[in-house]
Design a protein around this motif. Structure first.
Motif, PDB file in Angstrom:
ATOM      1  N   UNK A  64       6.352  36.891   2.976  1.00  0.00           N
ATOM      2  CA  UNK A  64       6.038  36.190   1.729  1.00  0.00           C
ATOM      3  C   UNK A  64       5.362  37.128   0.731  1.00  0.00           C
ATOM      4  N   UNK A  65       4.427  37.943   1.228  1.00  0.00           N
ATOM      5  CA  UNK A  65       3.719  38.881   0.348  1.00  0.00           C
ATOM      6  C   UNK A  65       4.692  39.897  -0.256  1.00  0.00           C
ATOM      7  N   UNK A  66       5.596  40.421   0.572  1.00  0.00           N
ATOM      8  CA  UNK A  66       6.571  41.405   0.087  1.00  0.00           C
ATOM      9  C   UNK A  66       7.497  40.783  -0.948  1.00  0.00           C
ATOM     10  N   UNK A  67       7.927  39.549  -0.710  1.00  0.00           N
ATOM     11  CA  UNK A  67       8.837  38.878  -1.626  1.00  0.00           C
ATOM     12  C   UNK A  67       8.160  38.549  -2.952  1.00  0.00           C
ATOM     13  N   UNK A  68       6.909  38.113  -2.885  1.00  0.00           N
ATOM     14  CA  UNK A  68       6.180  37.779  -4.114  1.00  0.00           C
ATOM     15  C   UNK A  68       5.925  39.040  -4.945  1.00  0.00           C
ATOM     16  N   UNK A  69       5.460  40.109  -4.285  1.00  0.00           N
ATOM     17  CA  UNK A  69       5.147  41.348  -5.003  1.00  0.00           C
ATOM     18  C   UNK A  69       6.393  41.936  -5.662  1.00  0.00           C
ATOM     19  N   UNK A  70       7.490  42.042  -4.906  1.00  0.00           N
ATOM     20  CA  UNK A  70       8.719  42.606  -5.463  1.00  0.00           C
ATOM     21  C   UNK A  70       9.352  41.658  -6.477  1.00  0.00           C
ATOM     22  N   UNK A  71       9.179  40.360  -6.267  1.00  0.00           N
ATOM     23  CA  UNK A  71       9.691  39.397  -7.232  1.00  0.00           C
ATOM     24  C   UNK A  71       9.008  39.541  -8.586  1.00  0.00           C
ATOM     25  N   UNK A  83      12.867  41.473 -16.101  1.00  0.00           N
ATOM     26  CA  UNK A  83      13.516  40.352 -16.784  1.00  0.00           C
ATOM     27  C   UNK A  83      12.839  40.034 -18.107  1.00  0.00           C
ATOM     28  N   UNK A  84      11.510  40.084 -18.118  1.00  0.00           N
ATOM     29  CA  UNK A  84      10.770  39.798 -19.348  1.00  0.00           C
ATOM     30  C   UNK A  84      11.120  40.796 -20.444  1.00  0.00           C
ATOM     31  N   UNK A  85      11.221  42.067 -20.086  1.00  0.00           N
ATOM     32  CA  UNK A  85      11.583  43.094 -21.066  1.00  0.00           C
ATOM     33  C   UNK A  85      13.033  42.941 -21.516  1.00  0.00           C
ATOM     34  N   UNK A 113      18.379  32.124 -16.919  1.00  0.00           N
ATOM     35  CA  UNK A 113      19.210  32.667 -15.834  1.00  0.00           C
ATOM     36  C   UNK A 113      18.800  34.100 -15.508  1.00  0.00           C
ATOM     37  N   UNK A 114      18.546  34.890 -16.549  1.00  0.00           N
ATOM     38  CA  UNK A 114      18.146  36.285 -16.341  1.00  0.00           C
ATOM     39  C   UNK A 114      16.827  36.361 -15.585  1.00  0.00           C
ATOM     40  N   UNK A 115      15.848  35.585 -16.020  1.00  0.00           N
ATOM     41  CA  UNK A 115      14.533  35.611 -15.376  1.00  0.00           C
ATOM     42  C   UNK A 115      14.624  35.139 -13.932  1.00  0.00           C
ATOM     43  N   UNK A 116      15.334  34.036 -13.708  1.00  0.00           N
ATOM     44  CA  UNK A 116      15.463  33.503 -12.350  1.00  0.00           C
ATOM     45  C   UNK A 116      16.191  34.479 -11.426  1.00  0.00           C
ATOM     46  N   UNK A 120      16.275  38.401  -7.071  1.00  0.00           N
ATOM     47  CA  UNK A 120      16.752  39.718  -6.650  1.00  0.00           C
ATOM     48  C   UNK A 120      15.598  40.600  -6.194  1.00  0.00           C
ATOM     49  N   UNK A 121      14.511  40.582  -6.974  1.00  0.00           N
ATOM     50  CA  UNK A 121      13.335  41.353  -6.586  1.00  0.00           C
ATOM     51  C   UNK A 121      12.773  40.901  -5.253  1.00  0.00           C
ATOM     52  N   UNK A 122      12.726  39.585  -5.048  1.00  0.00           N
ATOM     53  CA  UNK A 122      12.212  39.049  -3.787  1.00  0.00           C
ATOM     54  C   UNK A 122      13.050  39.501  -2.599  1.00  0.00           C
ATOM     55  N   UNK A 123      14.367  39.510  -2.775  1.00  0.00           N
ATOM     56  CA  UNK A 123      15.256  39.963  -1.698  1.00  0.00           C
ATOM     57  C   UNK A 123      15.042  41.443  -1.415  1.00  0.00           C
ATOM     58  N   UNK A 124      14.861  42.241  -2.481  1.00  0.00           N
ATOM     59  CA  UNK A 124      14.596  43.666  -2.295  1.00  0.00           C
ATOM     60  C   UNK A 124      13.280  43.893  -1.558  1.00  0.00           C
TER      61      UNK A 124
END
Length: 222
Positions: free
Chosen positions: A9-16, A23-25, A138-141, A146-150
């Motif tokens: 969970x920690x890895x997914x949240x941090x990378x997410x 996405x914000x940029x 859609x981009x943000x989600x 994707x970040x969470x999976x990474x």
């Protein structure tokens, strides 16, 4: 089990959150997400190198028993179990988890509304807006997921094989993943088969280089 779950969970949240920044940029300044994520990979790499080379009281990542700066071994904290397959052979559970993640991503992209929205936005943002799809959402989600999976993939790498951190832990896998994604036409099932093909080529080229006394770079060239 609980520690592994919390680490996941920690890895997914941090990378997410790392992906959310991209996405914000993208949404705010229309930046190129491919180039931006590539550059941010180097930012993360150099932060990792800084932590791995700085021996100080505040740096609790390092092994206190080592005379030189080196990351501590995480095997006692995060170590994924192996599945006995008979005899001396065992299957790392990370392989099973990776296959499961691939199947879930395939289902998500192919059979859900979110997956359909991603495909439409990817083809044409103008068309997506015309049919009522909120492109920014859609981009943000998508970047968040994707970040969470990474992040989860990185934890599987650390907890399944390396059990530590270093600057060469990824070893070019990101660039290989880009090639796999394009050759597999972004289909998770085809990407698995493409990955197996590249591994076959890499191992085979390594064996050829050894048997014929060629330079080790021969395999990388192929």
């Amino acid at each position: 089990g609980l520690v592994l779950l919390l680490m996941c969970l920690a890895a997914m949240v941090a990378a997410g959150l790392y992906g959310l920044m991209v996405a914000a940029l993208k949404v705010r300044f229309d930046t190129n997400e491919t180039l931006l994520t590539l550059m941010l990979n180097y930012v993360a790499l150099y932060v990792l190198m800084f932590l791995g080379e700085t021996k100080a009281d505040w740096n609790f990542f390092l092994d206190p028993e080592s005379l030189r700066p080196v990351f501590a071994n995480f095997s006692k904290i995060v170590s994924f179990p192996s599945i006995p397959m008979g005899g001396k052979f065992s299957l790392n559970i990370c392989v099973v988890l990776t296959v499961l993640i691939g199947i879930l991503v395939f289902v998500y992209l192919r059979y859900t509304k979110h997956g359909y929205e991603i495909s439409v936005v990817g083809e044409s943002e103008r068309t997506a807006r015309y049919v009522g799809i909120k492109v920014e959402k859609v981009i943000i989600r998508t970047m968040l997921i994707s970040g969470a999976i990474c992040g989860l993939a990185g934890l599987l790498l650390v907890g399944g094989t390396n059990h530590t951190l270093n600057a060469s832990i990824v070893d070019g896998r990101g660039f290989t993943a880009v090639m796999v994604s394009w050759l597999g036409k972004f289909n998770p099932i085809w990407m698995v088969l493409t990955s197996l093909l590249l591994v076959f080529l890499s191992r085979g080229a390594g064996e050829i280089a050894t048997d014929f006394g060629l330079n080790a770079s021969f395999g990388d060239i192929l």
